[in-house]
Write a protein that holds these residues in place. Structure first.
Motif, mmCIF file in Angstrom:
data_model
loop_
_atom_site.group_PDB
_atom_site.id
_atom_site.type_symbol
_atom_site.label_atom_id
_atom_site.label_comp_id
_atom_site.label_asym_id
_atom_site.label_seq_id
_atom_site.Cartn_x
_atom_site.Cartn_y
_atom_site.Cartn_z
ATOM 1 N N GLN A 4 18.246 -33.196 -9.556
ATOM 2 C CA GLN A 4 17.348 -33.403 -10.066
ATOM 3 C C GLN A 4 16.243 -32.933 -10.350
ATOM 4 O OE1 GLN A 4 17.419 -37.654 -9.885
ATOM 5 N NE2 GLN A 4 18.579 -37.306 -12.635
ATOM 6 N N LYS A 5 15.285 -32.884 -9.050
ATOM 7 C CA LYS A 5 14.853 -31.828 -8.513
ATOM 8 C C LYS A 5 14.978 -30.425 -8.459
ATOM 9 C CE LYS A 5 10.691 -31.559 -6.037
ATOM 10 N NZ LYS A 5 9.433 -32.510 -6.868
ATOM 11 N N LYS A 6 16.011 -30.089 -8.964
ATOM 12 C CA LYS A 6 16.431 -28.908 -8.563
ATOM 13 C C LYS A 6 15.882 -28.155 -10.364
ATOM 14 C CE LYS A 6 18.635 -26.995 -4.153
ATOM 15 N NZ LYS A 6 20.418 -27.135 -4.323
ATOM 16 N N ALA A 7 16.759 -29.168 -11.208
ATOM 17 C CA ALA A 7 16.259 -28.859 -12.278
ATOM 18 C C ALA A 7 15.126 -28.813 -12.948
ATOM 19 C CB ALA A 7 17.559 -29.452 -13.232
ATOM 20 N N GLY A 8 13.891 -29.765 -12.204
ATOM 21 C CA GLY A 8 12.701 -29.825 -12.636
ATOM 22 C C GLY A 8 11.746 -30.989 -12.556
ATOM 23 N N ALA A 9 13.245 -32.405 -12.148
ATOM 24 C CA ALA A 9 12.233 -33.433 -12.074
ATOM 25 C C ALA A 9 10.894 -32.888 -10.887
ATOM 26 C CB ALA A 9 13.367 -34.432 -11.294
ATOM 27 N N GLY A 10 9.576 -33.374 -11.943
ATOM 28 C CA GLY A 10 8.784 -33.889 -11.174
ATOM 29 C C GLY A 10 8.553 -34.661 -10.271
#
Length: 375
Positions: free
Chosen positions: A53-59
């Motif tokens: 999720q972080k790699k996909a753009g989660a802030g």
């Protein structure tokens, strides 16, 4: 090469291709509509999935438990963490305080003066400051301040100098009582109306919050189109489930990534039907959605085979309309509610087209950090 068909059952398994697609799709939609995505971690409780999720753009991340917050922090994923529920006891506050002392941005949620007073006092003892959002009750009737009273409440808690107000948040959790997509849309609109009232209440006191957030997977497709929101907090979207596909209209069954891999242990004619038994029961399957769907799950390979009964370790499956199912066969059952199933185990098998690719640890399974209290 190891196939899931070669593994003992029951197991919780995840199709990695579907998991990754779901994560990327929601992140892409959030970015397209200029929303900060803070996924709710309680669905998967996994550092592995959070990293995707972080790699996909989660802030940032919304954490349902302190176990989740600690696990993300330990894995280097905790730059910004929001706690979903108020913290009002010293033992749990001490755990959160350690995260703040380590330099993490931790955002509390509050909905009472008592909570604000407690947090302020504990922060002051440690020489710390922290941010908070006010929980707004937009119809769920659980946590939250009534929308029109938010401004007065925000002004009231300004006296607590170790707390900094940064926004308003809501969770339209009553959407899980919806019976069709039309009702989901109505609940999403109701929540937005409440948040607009809350925002107007704040602006009467010249307060302009950084965060205006809402979150649930069923309402996500409506929430992203609302200009008022800066942050969204969906969780279930990583896996989806039968509720999301067949009741809420969030997706379709082909996108459901998590299944319970089971063995058919018995088949017999009972009460005029051909009924089978599987070696997984209520410890793996939630009863949520049963009233509408008239079942607790369905076989992915045999869609007309539905799970109609549960004891703790055994499930009863109606195979009347799927005559090809045999005793000894291993099948994947799509649950009604995948968040419950995820928390049934400490490890999940990740596969691609039935080939085992990794073991995913459920890092923050409920109570996972309790052992540390006794060592």
């Amino acid at each position: 090469m190891l196939l899931i068909q070669e593994l003992p059952t029951p197991l919780v398994v995840v199709d990695l291709d579907k998991l990754e697609f779901n994560i990327k799709e929601v992140a892409k939609e959030a970015k397209k509509h200029n929303k900060q995505l803070f996924p709710m971690v309680k669905t998967h409780k996994s550092v592995y999935v959070a990293n995707l999720q972080k790699k996909a753009g989660a802030g940032g991340f919304l954490c349902g438990t302190i176990d989740e917050a600690e696990a993300l922090a330990e894995a280097g994923l905790g730059e910004t963490l929001m706690l979903a529920y108020p913290i009002v006891d010293k033992e749990n506050f001490s755990r959160v305080a350690r995260l703040i002392e380590d330099g993490l941005r931790v955002i509390f949620r509050i909905d009472s003066v008592d909570t604000a007073e407690f947090l302020d006092a504990e922060l002051k003892k440690r020489g710390l400051r922290a941010e908070f959002t006010i929980i707004v009750d937009t119809g769920g009737g659980r946590y939250g301040i009534e929308p029109e009273k938010v401004g007065n409440f925000a002004k009231r808690v300004e006296e607590y100098s170790n707390l900094e107000f940064v926004g308003i948040t809501t969770h339209p959790g009553h959407v899980y009582n919806a019976t069709n997509p039309k009702e989901v849309r109505a609940i999403a609109k109701q929540a937005t109306k409440g948040m607009k009232i809350a925002l107007s209440s704040l602006r009467q006191w010249n307060m302009n919050p950084e965060i205006v957030g809402t979150g649930s997977t069923p309402t996500f497709r409506f929430d992203i189109k609302e200009e008022i929101y800066t942050h969204l907090f969906p969780g279930n979207y990583v896996y989806y489930d039968r509720q999301q596909a067949l009741i809420f209209g969030s997706t379709n069954l082909e996108r459901c990534a998590l299944t319970i891999f089971v063995t058919v242990t018995s088949i017999a004619e009972r009460c005029g039907k051909r009924l089978g038994l599987i070696n997984a029961g209520s410890l793996y399957f939630d009863k949520r959605g049963h009233e509408i769907l008239a079942s607790f799950g369905q076989a992915a390979e045999y869609p007309k085979a539905t799970l109609i009964g549960l004891s703790q370790e055994v499930g009863k499956i109606d195979v009347t309309n799927e005559p090809d199912i045999k005793v000894g066969e291993k099948i994947n059952v799509i649950p009604n509610h995948s968040c419950f199933s995820n928390n049934a185990t400490s490890y999940i098998i990740g596969h691609r087209k039935g080939i085992v690719r990794r073991i995913i640890k459920v890092t923050a399974r409920s109570g996972s950090n309790m052992h540390g209290l006794f060592l």
